[in-house]
Every structure is written in structure tokens, then in C-alpha cells.
Design a protein around this motif. Sequence first.
Motif, short mmCIF file in Angstrom:
data_model
loop_
_atom_site.label_atom_id
_atom_site.label_comp_id
_atom_site.label_asym_id
_atom_site.label_seq_id
_atom_site.Cartn_x
_atom_site.Cartn_y
_atom_site.Cartn_z
N ARG A 1 0.71 -1.08 0.15
CA ARG A 1 -0.01 0.12 -0.06
C ARG A 1 0.86 1.21 -0.13
O ARG A 1 2.07 1.28 0.70
CB ARG A 1 -0.84 -0.17 1.18
N SER A 2 0.30 2.41 -0.32
CA SER A 2 1.04 3.60 -0.39
C SER A 2 1.00 4.17 0.96
O SER A 2 -0.06 3.57 1.90
CB SER A 2 0.36 4.67 -1.41
N ASP A 3 1.74 5.14 1.17
CA ASP A 3 1.68 5.87 2.41
C ASP A 3 0.20 6.23 2.91
O ASP A 3 -0.17 7.10 2.07
CB ASP A 3 2.93 6.74 2.36
N VAL B 1 -9.62 7.83 4.73
CA VAL B 1 -9.84 6.36 4.79
C VAL B 1 -8.55 5.50 5.21
O VAL B 1 -8.61 4.51 6.04
CB VAL B 1 -10.47 5.82 3.62
N GLN B 2 -7.48 5.90 4.67
CA GLN B 2 -5.91 5.39 4.84
C GLN B 2 -5.69 5.36 6.12
O GLN B 2 -5.36 4.46 6.77
CB GLN B 2 -5.28 5.81 3.82
N LEU C 1 -5.86 7.74 -3.39
CA LEU C 1 -6.52 7.35 -2.33
C LEU C 1 -6.13 6.01 -1.73
O LEU C 1 -6.00 5.62 -0.81
CB LEU C 1 -8.05 7.18 -2.94
N ARG C 2 -6.09 4.95 -2.85
CA ARG C 2 -5.48 3.59 -2.40
C ARG C 2 -4.68 3.17 -3.35
O ARG C 2 -4.49 3.42 -4.43
CB ARG C 2 -6.82 2.63 -2.48
N GLY D 1 -9.23 -8.66 8.31
CA GLY D 1 -9.69 -9.04 6.83
C GLY D 1 -10.53 -8.05 6.21
O GLY D 1 -10.70 -7.80 5.04
N ASP D 2 -11.36 -7.28 7.11
CA ASP D 2 -12.65 -6.50 6.81
C ASP D 2 -11.99 -4.71 6.99
O ASP D 2 -12.87 -3.90 7.16
CB ASP D 2 -13.69 -6.57 7.60
N ALA D 3 -10.68 -4.73 6.94
CA ALA D 3 -10.07 -3.32 7.31
C ALA D 3 -10.59 -2.26 6.33
O ALA D 3 -11.12 -1.21 6.73
CB ALA D 3 -8.62 -3.32 7.47
N VAL D 4 -10.64 -2.51 5.12
CA VAL D 4 -11.26 -1.74 4.09
C VAL D 4 -12.67 -1.10 4.32
O VAL D 4 -12.89 0.23 4.40
CB VAL D 4 -10.87 -2.27 2.72
#
Length: 332
Positions: A153-155, A160-161, A331-332, A270-273
Motif C-alpha cells: 500500500r501507499s503511505d 480512509v487510509q 486514495l488507495r 480482513g475487513d479493514a477496508v
Amino acid sequence: MQALVSPYHLTTREPAAIAAFLLAERTLTMLPGPFNGTRRHAEELSSRVPSYLGLIQSWSWTVPLWTAGVVGAAAAGADSLDDVRAACARIAGEPRFSPLRALMRPELFESEEHYLDSVARDLLKAGPDPAITVPMAAAMDRFAARHGLVVMRSDPQSIVQRAEEQLGRRAFAVALPVLLQASAERLLAARELLAPELADLRHALAAFVEGAPSLAPEDLAQPQAELALAARAYASAFAESRDDLLAPDEDDELRALDGTIALTGLILPGDAVLTSSVAAVRTLSPAPARIGAAAAPERGTPNLPVPHDPLARDFLTILVRPLGRLVSRRLR
């Protein structure tokens, strides 16, 4: 170690993707494709869906990586389209994700051409349409957990991140020199030049992929020490080979650039997003989120209970942050 990167990162050549192409033994991504998966059908669709053709053309620079088997779109004979559908089903069926329903478009996956056009358009403009990015990101995590992949993943920059980062527990942190900008051919050459050190580094990182989700914090000391040793050896080899790695080549489509990245390994649920996306919706639009939750029973079939997804297991993600260099943020 095998990695999974977002197709958004591949389209925009994010450091998370370039680093994965160098550091991982193999890197997978979610390749939007026709439902029946045949090459001939894909070619027919590309002639009818210009945005899909444009997306494939934008990835043309990665062709040598695909040909060499460094980049792919499948693991154990499966891709992640079913995981996208599973993510959509969870949003439609689980009450705790009801604030996301107002952002979804269930019809998106009903028509092949509409699906490819929508996804390709969003990828080409670097998003973010939450009806696409949220199910896709959740699907990638589910896919990674099922196949033992690490998600690059990006920083974290967006709400959301940052909310997602708070859900994880740190497994490791290490800084490494890498190529931040390079052609596919140069990345392949770098992988060969640094092969012994990369093999040790991948082995050290793989220990976290395989064991970290079930290890207690005190059990991480040994793999962290082994990673530190492998990272130092790799950094030394990179420094010794830097002139060769960056040597000008008139055939390169762009000038090679190197830099240092900070890698932070996080163990995420697993449901972090989906959980972090709900938190972001409630932060940005608390009133619509409450309205969406109240109206949820009228959308789709959420009256029926949906069991917890057994495939949404804890997994390892690596956050990639370039040090001392300004980069684009997505964003992601």
C-alpha cells in the motif's frame, strides 16, 4: 514473498508498485477483464470499449515484467473478481456496513461492458469512485489473505487510509534503497544484479506473511532481527551496484531514479477496508451515513442475515513511504 498491488498503483506508477516489482519474488494485481476470460473475447471487447483499450495501452510499459513472470493477475488458478462480488455482498448484507450502501452501484457488475468501462475509466483518471475502489480494495485484501500474499500500500494520506492504519498492529519497520522510477527492463536487470540479497530479503519478509498474523508481539523479535540483517546486506549491495543500476541507457523510456523507502509492516483484520470506509463516511458525512443506515433495509437484500466472511482473515500489508522525495498521492 509474493505481493499484491492495486491496479491504481500500477496505472500511476506509484512507489508501492515499483518497489513491489523489485522486492517481491512475484507481484500480482487485479486485472479488469472479461467475465469469460478468453483472449479473443478480450480483444473483441477492447474494440467496443475504448476506455478498456486505453487502460491496457497505459500498462504497455509493464509487458516485459508480465512476459518474465514477475507480474501476474492470478494465484492458484484464480483471480479476484469473485472477491469483488463477495465484498459487494457484505456491504449489501451486513448491517455494520450499511453506511456504504448509498455509495455503491450494484448494477456495476451486471453488464460486462459497463463493468469494464467503469473500472477502466476510474483507473485511467486515478479514481476515486467509491463504488469501485471500496469493493476492489476489500477484494484484494480477501484475495491476499486466501493466497498468502502481502498487500503493498501507499503511505496513508486520506481519511480512509489513516482510519485503516489505526486498525492494524505493527509487525516491523525498515528502510531500504530502491528504484523509484525505472523501465521494466531496468527493473528486471536490477532483480538479476541483486538476486542473492533479494532472495534473503524476500525470505525474511515471507516469515511475517506466513506467521505474523498469529504471532504475539514478543514472538516478532526473531523475524525482526533477521529482517534487519537481510535489509543491511541488501542496502550494501544496492550501494555497491548503484552506478550500474542507474547507468544511462538510450533505450530507456524514462530516466532511472533511486531513493530510500520506509517499509512498515502492519497486520490488519480482513475487513479493514470496509470498516475504515464506514469510519470515513461517518466522519465526512455523518447525517447521510445515518440516513443510509436507516434506509438500508430497502436496498437489496440486507434483511437476510449474512454470516461473517470466513475468508476475510487477518493479513500482512506493507506501507511504502518514500523518504525525502515528493510523490503523487492516491486514495488507495
